[in-house]
Design an enzyme around this catalytic site. Structure first.
Site, PDB file in Angstrom:
ATOM      1  CE1 TYR A  39      12.101 -29.134 -30.576  1.00 11.65           C
ATOM      2  CE2 TYR A  39       9.976 -30.239 -30.683  1.00 11.65           C
ATOM      3  CZ  TYR A  39      11.007 -29.689 -29.940  1.00 11.65           C
ATOM      4  OH  TYR A  39      10.936 -29.689 -28.577  1.00 11.65           O
ATOM      5  CD  GLU A  45      11.691 -28.136 -18.601  1.00 12.48           C
ATOM      6  OE1 GLU A  45      12.102 -29.013 -19.398  1.00 12.48           O
ATOM      7  OE2 GLU A  45      12.371 -27.754 -17.638  1.00 12.48           O
ATOM      8  N   PRO A  46       6.435 -27.818 -21.971  1.00 13.20           N
ATOM      9  CG  PRO A  46       4.206 -27.125 -22.173  1.00 13.20           C
ATOM     10  CD  PRO A  46       5.380 -27.091 -21.230  1.00 13.20           C
ATOM     11  CB  CYS A  69      22.772 -32.484 -53.961  1.00 12.10           C
ATOM     12  SG  CYS A  69      22.397 -31.255 -55.197  1.00 12.10           S
TER      13      CYS A  69
END
Ligand code: LLP
Length: 415
Positions: A371, A273-274, A343
């Site tokens: 990601y 599951e790379p 901020c």
């Protein structure tokens, strides 16, 4: 092959200069190379060619449907963790029979939809989840194929937030309890056990933890076999690390070769599951310098991308390389913190980077394909970035930049 490279001092993605994309699409903007994605996926497929195998790309790493579609066309399967990811895979033309459903919190409606679509298997992470899947399968008259995700209690030697294979982590079934659970499956009429899985963490840069985990899993598989239960697969999860800075992770080939050596006596299908190893180095985030703010203590380059666009530096203190899209030829480099407009003092993309910068320069944050966009948000009411896929000498917008009206389109003022 380097799919992002300098040519005449200009940074290119395949045959497209990145300044052309920044000019036409604006910034911040994610840019992916089709050739890099395909090469990374094929490296797994080639390394596994002598074994029955299934590569189930971890959708969470980057879930754009154009990217899922490219992978589906190569024959990839998919590892999903939500109904949203499931529907993305289906919309992208993915084969339901190559979908694996992982995650500790599968809801009733998610399980039902996955059973109706006919996914390949659920990675089951707890006993109550097992009973829930059985109940729903019974109601809709389906047999659920499941694999037990084992927690082998192995230190993956990675950032604690992305380590998943230790006893204190919420993931998987304690290896000591696995056999008891397997004996209970006999009484569950709508469950068929077809595999054993594990995933001990992400961004692993050493082989040993993978091998130790596999050895623990193999002990369990041996017991299962002795009890005459026929499994179809072993799923070793994802987790192969990449080089962001000075890490030296094994190559895909070295990793797969080591795994296959330990499985030389097994005829079971190998599932992997790379996520990161397929998409991270295939993407960059382009950002423009808004201001150079120099103080007696620090020099800041305030850019138009922020922690909402790329969370990894803020969340994991992750280091990602930052390159000028016009190669520095000037000698007058300065140390800058590259920061965004959000901020929070955690809003940095890189610290202490030696660069020669002027306002309006475009920077490229490397290895941002995994990601990156998938963890982005609208924090500070910032529309999410555009995404572009480069294919040789062409580029396609695969996600438009969000508009300001998109930001509050689902909201309503009440009397
Ligand atoms: N399989 C399962 C069950 C997973 O939980 C994951 C990742 C993968 C496969 C894919 O792992 P990979 O090959 O990409 O390492 N946001 C973090 C990474 C979180 C990984 C979560 N699970 C980061 O930016 O580093």
């Amino acid at each position: 092959m380097q799919h992002f490279h300098y040519q005449d001092d200009e940074l290119y993605a395949e045959q497209i200069p990145l300044h052309a994309i920044a000019k036409e699409i604006g910034t911040p903007c994610y840019v992916y190379s089709r050739a890099a994605i395909e090469e990374n996926w094929l490296a797994f497929d080639n390394a596994l060619q002598h074994k029955p195998h299934r590569i189930c790309y971890a959708v969470k790493a980057n879930s754009n449907i154009a990217i899922l579609n490219l992978l589906a066309k190569l024959g990839s399967g998919f590892d999903i963790v939500s109904i949203g990811e499931l529907e993305r895979v289906i919309a992208a033309g993915g084969d339901p029979n190559k979908i694996i459903f992982s995650g500790v919190g599968k809801s009733k409606s998610e399980i039902q939809r996955a059973l109706e679509i006919g996914i390949y298997c659920f990675n089951v992470e707890s006993e109550p989840e097992l009973s829930r899947i059985n109940d729903i399968a019974l109601q809709i008259n389906k047999i659920a194929h499941i694999s037990l995700r084992i927690n082998p209690n192995i230190d993956a030697k990675t950032h604690p937030y992305i380590a998943t294979g230790l006893k204190e982590n919420k993931f998987g079934i304690e290896i000591e309890n696995a056999w008891t659970l397997i004996t209970k499956i006999k009484n569950l009429t709508h469950i068929k056990l077809i595999g054993i899985s594990c995933h001990i963490g992400s961004q692993l840069t050493e082989l040993d933890p993978f091998i130790e985990a596999l050895d623990r899993i193999l002990e369990l598989v041996k017991i299962i076999k002795e009890k005459n239960i026929n499994l179809q697969h072993i799923n070793i999860g994802g987790g192969l690390g990449i080089r962001y800075h000075s890490e030296n992770p094994p190559t895909t080939k070295q990793y797969i070769t080591a795994i296959c050596e330990h499985l030389s006596h097994s005829t079971l299908e190998i599932i992997i599951e790379p996520g990161r190893a397929i998409i991270a180095n295939a993407g960059m985030l382009l950002t423009r310098v808004e201001y150079l703010k120099c103080t007696p203590h620090k020099n800041f380059a305030v850019v138009d991308a922020a922690m909402n666009d790329l969370l990894r530096p803020a969340l994991y203190d992750a280091w990602q390389n930052i390159l000028p899209i016009k190669q520095d030829i000037k000698p007058d480099k300065t140390l800058y913190d590259i920061v965004g407009p959000v901020c929070e003092s955690a809003d940095f993309l890189g610290k202490d980077r030696l660069l020669s910068l002027l306002p309006d320069d475009i920077l490229a944050i490397q290895t941002a394909g995994a990601y990156g966009f998938s963890m982005s948000s609208n924090y500070n009411s910032r529309p999410r970035a555009a995404e572009v896929l480069v294919d040789k000498n062409k580029f396609h917008v695969i996600r438009q930049r969000e508009t300001i009206t998109d930001l509050f389109a689902l909201e309503k003022i009440v009397p």
